[in-house]
Write a protein that holds these residues in place. Structure first.
Motif, PDB file in Angstrom:
ATOM      1  N   TYR A  30       0.710   7.295   3.121  1.00 59.07           N
ATOM      2  CA  TYR A  30       0.807   5.905   2.660  1.00 59.07           C
ATOM      3  C   TYR A  30       0.440   4.877   3.732  1.00 59.07           C
ATOM      4  O   TYR A  30      -0.031   3.792   3.408  1.00 59.07           O
ATOM      5  CB  TYR A  30       2.226   5.632   2.149  1.00 59.07           C
ATOM      6  CG  TYR A  30       2.709   6.669   1.180  1.00 59.07           C
ATOM      7  CD1 TYR A  30       2.105   6.847  -0.054  1.00 59.07           C
ATOM      8  CD2 TYR A  30       3.786   7.511   1.522  1.00 59.07           C
ATOM      9  CE1 TYR A  30       2.537   7.826  -0.938  1.00 59.07           C
ATOM     10  CE2 TYR A  30       4.223   8.487   0.646  1.00 59.07           C
ATOM     11  CZ  TYR A  30       3.599   8.644  -0.578  1.00 59.07           C
ATOM     12  OH  TYR A  30       4.029   9.609  -1.444  1.00 59.07           O
ATOM     13  N   LEU A  35       6.016   3.702   3.704  1.00 59.12           N
ATOM     14  CA  LEU A  35       4.691   3.150   4.007  1.00 59.12           C
ATOM     15  C   LEU A  35       4.373   3.211   5.501  1.00 59.12           C
ATOM     16  O   LEU A  35       3.243   2.929   5.910  1.00 59.12           O
ATOM     17  CB  LEU A  35       4.582   1.701   3.520  1.00 59.12           C
ATOM     18  CG  LEU A  35       4.775   1.473   2.013  1.00 59.12           C
ATOM     19  CD1 LEU A  35       4.455   0.027   1.657  1.00 59.12           C
ATOM     20  CD2 LEU A  35       3.912   2.424   1.179  1.00 59.12           C
ATOM     21  N   THR A  71       4.537   0.494  -3.066  1.00 62.24           N
ATOM     22  CA  THR A  71       5.820   1.154  -3.333  1.00 62.24           C
ATOM     23  C   THR A  71       6.011   1.365  -4.832  1.00 62.24           C
ATOM     24  O   THR A  71       6.580   2.383  -5.251  1.00 62.24           O
ATOM     25  CB  THR A  71       6.990   0.340  -2.765  1.00 62.24           C
ATOM     26  OG1 THR A  71       6.933  -1.006  -3.272  1.00 62.24           O
ATOM     27  CG2 THR A  71       6.965   0.315  -1.250  1.00 62.24           C
ATOM     28  N   ALA A 127      -1.672   1.396   3.240  1.00 64.59           N
ATOM     29  CA  ALA A 127      -1.082   0.082   3.471  1.00 64.59           C
ATOM     30  C   ALA A 127      -1.949  -0.739   4.423  1.00 64.59           C
ATOM     31  O   ALA A 127      -2.174  -1.939   4.210  1.00 64.59           O
ATOM     32  CB  ALA A 127       0.330   0.225   4.036  1.00 64.59           C
TER      33      ALA A 127
END
Length: 273
Positions: free
Chosen positions: A187, A182, A172, A191
């Motif tokens: 993203y 996320l 983040t 992650a």
């Protein structure tokens, strides 16, 4: 009523002070030269008065909470060397363990509340959870609004929090997105990949990525503490979180290493990402 000292007037310190002042005599220790009494405004409501003292004027308490950032622990320890009563450390990551272990009465805890500092003595309680701690049972801490909970294996709880911090905070902060982003591409795959690297360092720890996703859902509108630090040009807790994981690693962790180096580089430049 116990005498409770709180070292650090950040979000967690103010949150604790505002609630604990309802039942205890609170002294908030800071690096500022404030020396008097204050009321903490929490969600628009004023707390009972708390004493505010410079850390240089620290006096023994029945219980002490250290709520500073991990990188400030070493500078705090000298004030606590003669404290005979319990000292509870509530930091992110695990990089502070060695320094805090210098105190035989040290207790470690994990904060699962969300809090945001909105003024010098103002706080928003953005998410309610628990504060779990290990070692000795502290009878003065009741399961009130802060939900204090004594656990037998605090290290396992801290490793679980480390997983969450190591996935959520650097991503983040680097991409400057809220937690919930996320859960979305591009993203989400990053992650998951970071989680896999942390899992390779702690292969026996019982945590699944589903648990990370649950946290992301629950805090989807939150801006992580590392993101806020980066945006405001402050030093981050990348060392005690990702740095700690990297020190434990026995095989390559290229993604974690990349995000660690990038955020450290920005810290040194004094620029936000």
């Amino acid at each position: 009523m116990s005498r409770i000292g709180i070292i650090g007037a950040g979000a967690v310190g103010l949150l604790l002070a505002s609630y604990l002042a309802e039942h205890h005599q609170i002294t908030l220790y800071t690096r500022q030269l404030d020396d008097g009494t204050k009321r903490i405004l929490r969600d628009g409501q004023s707390s009972p008065t708390v004493k505010v003292r410079p850390i240089a004027h620290f006096e023994s308490q029945d219980l002490v909470f250290v709520t500073t950032k991990s990188y400030d622990i070493k500078s705090v320890i000298p004030y606590l060397e003669h404290e005979k009563n319990p000292v509870v450390f509530l930091q992110n990551g695990m990089g502070h363990l060695d320094a805090a272990h210098a105190l035989p009465q040290a207790i470690f805890g994990v904060v699962e509340h969300g809090a945001m500092k909105t003024g010098p003595y103002e706080i928003r309680h953005t998410g309610k959870g628990r504060i779990r701690y290990g070692n000795h049972l502290l009878s003065m801490l009741k399961r009130d609004a802060l939900q204090f909970e004594h656990v037998t294996n605090i290290e396992a709880v801290m490793v679980t929090k480390l997983f969450m911090n190591a996935v959520i905070n650097p991503l983040t902060a680097y991409y400057r997105v809220e937690n919930g982003r996320l859960l979305e591409e591009p993203y989400a795959s990053k992650a998951r990949a970071v989680f896999a690297e942390v899992q390779s360092v702690f292969p026996n720890h019982p945590i699944t990525y589903d648990e990370i996703e649950q946290i992301l859902q629950r805090t989807r509108l939150n801006r992580s503490s590392m993101l806020r630090d980066v945006e405001q040009g402050r030093m981050t807790e990348i060392d005690p979180i990702v740095g700690y994981v990297l020190k434990q690693a026995t095989q390559p962790t290229p993604l974690l290493t990349y995000y660690f180096q990038q955020i450290k580089h920005r810290e040194q430049e004094g620029d936000s990402l």
